[in-house]
Scaffold this motif. Structure first.
Motif, short mmCIF file in Angstrom:
data_model
loop_
_atom_site.label_atom_id
_atom_site.label_comp_id
_atom_site.label_asym_id
_atom_site.label_seq_id
_atom_site.Cartn_x
_atom_site.Cartn_y
_atom_site.Cartn_z
N SER A 1 0.88 -1.27 -0.03
CA SER A 1 -0.07 -0.06 -0.03
C SER A 1 1.04 1.18 0.11
O SER A 1 0.37 2.39 -0.09
N GLY A 2 2.12 1.31 0.04
CA GLY A 2 3.01 2.39 0.34
C GLY A 2 4.18 2.12 0.96
O GLY A 2 4.68 0.85 1.19
N SER A 3 5.07 3.05 0.76
CA SER A 3 6.66 2.74 1.28
C SER A 3 6.74 3.76 2.62
O SER A 3 5.81 4.62 2.92
N ILE A 4 7.64 3.17 3.68
CA ILE A 4 7.93 3.74 5.02
C ILE A 4 9.17 4.52 4.71
O ILE A 4 10.44 3.87 4.61
N ASN A 5 9.50 5.72 4.71
CA ASN A 5 10.63 6.58 4.65
C ASN A 5 11.04 7.02 5.94
O ASN A 5 10.35 7.46 6.90
N ILE A 6 12.10 6.66 6.30
CA ILE A 6 12.75 7.06 7.55
C ILE A 6 14.07 8.15 7.64
O ILE A 6 14.98 7.70 6.87
N ASP A 7 13.91 9.24 7.96
CA ASP A 7 14.85 10.22 7.95
C ASP A 7 15.71 10.09 9.39
O ASP A 7 15.20 9.63 10.43
N PHE A 8 17.09 10.09 9.19
CA PHE A 8 17.85 9.56 10.39
C PHE A 8 19.34 10.01 10.27
O PHE A 8 19.67 10.58 9.21
N ILE A 9 19.91 10.24 11.40
CA ILE A 9 21.16 10.69 11.47
C ILE A 9 22.11 9.28 11.45
O ILE A 9 21.90 8.27 12.36
N ARG A 10 23.08 9.08 10.71
CA ARG A 10 23.93 8.08 10.54
C ARG A 10 25.09 8.17 11.30
O ARG A 10 25.57 9.09 11.73
N THR A 11 25.81 6.86 11.87
CA THR A 11 27.23 6.87 12.46
C THR A 11 28.15 7.24 11.46
O THR A 11 28.08 6.81 10.46
N PRO A 12 29.05 8.20 11.85
CA PRO A 12 29.98 8.53 11.02
C PRO A 12 30.87 7.03 10.80
O PRO A 12 31.09 6.36 11.66
N LEU A 13 31.48 7.09 9.28
CA LEU A 13 32.45 6.06 8.86
C LEU A 13 33.81 6.16 9.85
O LEU A 13 34.18 7.24 9.86
N SER A 14 34.41 5.14 9.99
CA SER A 14 35.79 5.12 10.64
C SER A 14 36.65 5.89 9.90
O SER A 14 36.89 5.28 8.64
N PRO A 15 37.43 6.72 10.18
CA PRO A 15 38.72 7.34 9.52
C PRO A 15 39.69 6.07 9.41
O PRO A 15 39.90 5.51 10.52
N ILE A 16 40.52 6.21 8.20
CA ILE A 16 41.48 5.42 7.97
C ILE A 16 42.74 6.12 7.60
O ILE A 16 42.60 6.50 6.44
N TRP A 17 43.78 5.69 7.91
CA TRP A 17 45.07 6.12 7.26
C TRP A 17 45.70 4.99 6.72
O TRP A 17 46.26 4.06 7.23
N GLY A 18 45.38 4.70 5.75
CA GLY A 18 45.99 3.57 4.71
C GLY A 18 47.40 3.56 4.40
O GLY A 18 48.18 4.77 4.42
N PHE A 19 48.30 2.55 4.11
CA PHE A 19 49.65 2.81 3.96
C PHE A 19 49.93 1.38 3.12
O PHE A 19 49.38 0.41 3.32
N THR A 20 51.25 1.56 2.60
CA THR A 20 52.01 0.40 2.07
C THR A 20 53.24 0.37 2.75
O THR A 20 53.70 1.64 3.09
N VAL A 21 53.88 -0.59 2.49
CA VAL A 21 55.15 -0.63 3.45
C VAL A 21 56.36 -0.63 2.41
O VAL A 21 56.34 -1.33 1.37
N GLY A 22 57.22 0.27 2.39
CA GLY A 22 58.31 0.66 1.64
C GLY A 22 59.61 -0.34 1.69
O GLY A 22 59.33 -1.29 2.58
#
Length: 258
Positions: A168-189
């Motif tokens: 009969s219809g859709s249910i829409n939810i407005d919300f505040i999401r949890t922030p994504l984890s910050p990531i300092w990515g790296f390779t090894v020299g």
């Protein structure tokens, strides 16, 4: 604009190593950065609640309520709820993907609306358990499709009237999401050194590579660095760093509330 993860990490390392105090690894930094971002994020709600109780200035850029709301707006989104009638108590599930097709984790639920196939969207009123069931006992107060109600329990949404379902219809939810984890990515020299990976982190690639910036507003950069230094002092067992950073955090919080 987000806070650059590499700028924060290099600044933290510079401060820690200026007097040969110690060193934190990328993994230690990423764990601390995630904790700090969540602390600052959760504090927005406390600060907003406090500022709503005091008079505000109408001068441009000085309204604290608007400033806090602007920082929180980064995490505001919405998603479609999914109907589940596989149990004896049909319910609507909380969305795990928002309207931008991004995987999300809900932090705070805002307005929930019912969108019938033909007609205008209607806000669904949230009720506590006793009210949710008791109003259905009277024809005068029971829920209708024009005035629907819902109960949120165990990460499930129960909606009255029962005529509202996935057909009969859709249910829409407005919300505040949890922030994504910050990531300092790296390779090894070749010398075993950590080299910053500036490419965008991709959850869909295994093994995961790349980096992800803090999602907080750019104005939070100093706050982030100070709080990371506080935890870094614990990791490297340096009470002086912990004390200095803790004092700076306290001064900043006092200034924001005064």
């Amino acid at each position: 604009m987000a806070v650059n993860i590499n700028t924060v990490y290099q600044t933290v390392l510079l401060i820690l190593n200026k007097e040969q105090r110690g060193y934190i690894t990328p993994q230690e930094f990423n764990d601390i950065a995630t904790q700090v971002q969540l602390e600052i994020f959760e504090k927005y709600f406390e600060d907003l609640n406090q500022q709503l109780r005091v008079p505000q200035t109408d001068t441009d850029y000085s309204d604290r309520i608007l400033n806090i709301d602007e920082k929180m707006s980064i995490f505001k989104t919405s998603g479609i709820s999914t109907y589940d009638n596989s149990t004896s108590y049909p319910f609507w599930s909380l969305p795990s993907v928002d309207i931008f097709s991004q995987n999300v984790e809900l932090s705070r639920i805002g307005v929930i609306t019912y969108q019938p196939t033909n007609g205008e969207p209607t806000e669904i009123q949230r009720l506590q358990r006793n009210d949710f069931y008791n109003i259905e006992k009277s024809k005068l107060t029971k829920s209708t499709e024009k005035f629907p109600t819902y109960l949120l329990e165990n990460s499930r949404i129960f909606i009255n009237p029962k005529t509202i379902d996935n057909t009969s219809g859709s249910i829409n939810i407005d919300f505040i999401r949890t922030p994504l984890s910050p990531i300092w990515g790296f390779t090894v020299g070749s010398l075993g050194q950590y080299i910053y990976d500036f490419t965008q982190f991709n959850d869909n690639v295994f093994p995961n590579t790349g980096s992800r910036d803090f999602e907080l507003d750019s104005n939070e950069q100093t706050n982030i660095i100070i709080r990371i230094l506080k935890y870094s002092g614990v990791v490297i067992n340096d009470p002086a760093i912990v004390q200095a950073a803790t004092q700076e955090v306290a001064k900043k919080e006092i200034n924001e509330k005064s």
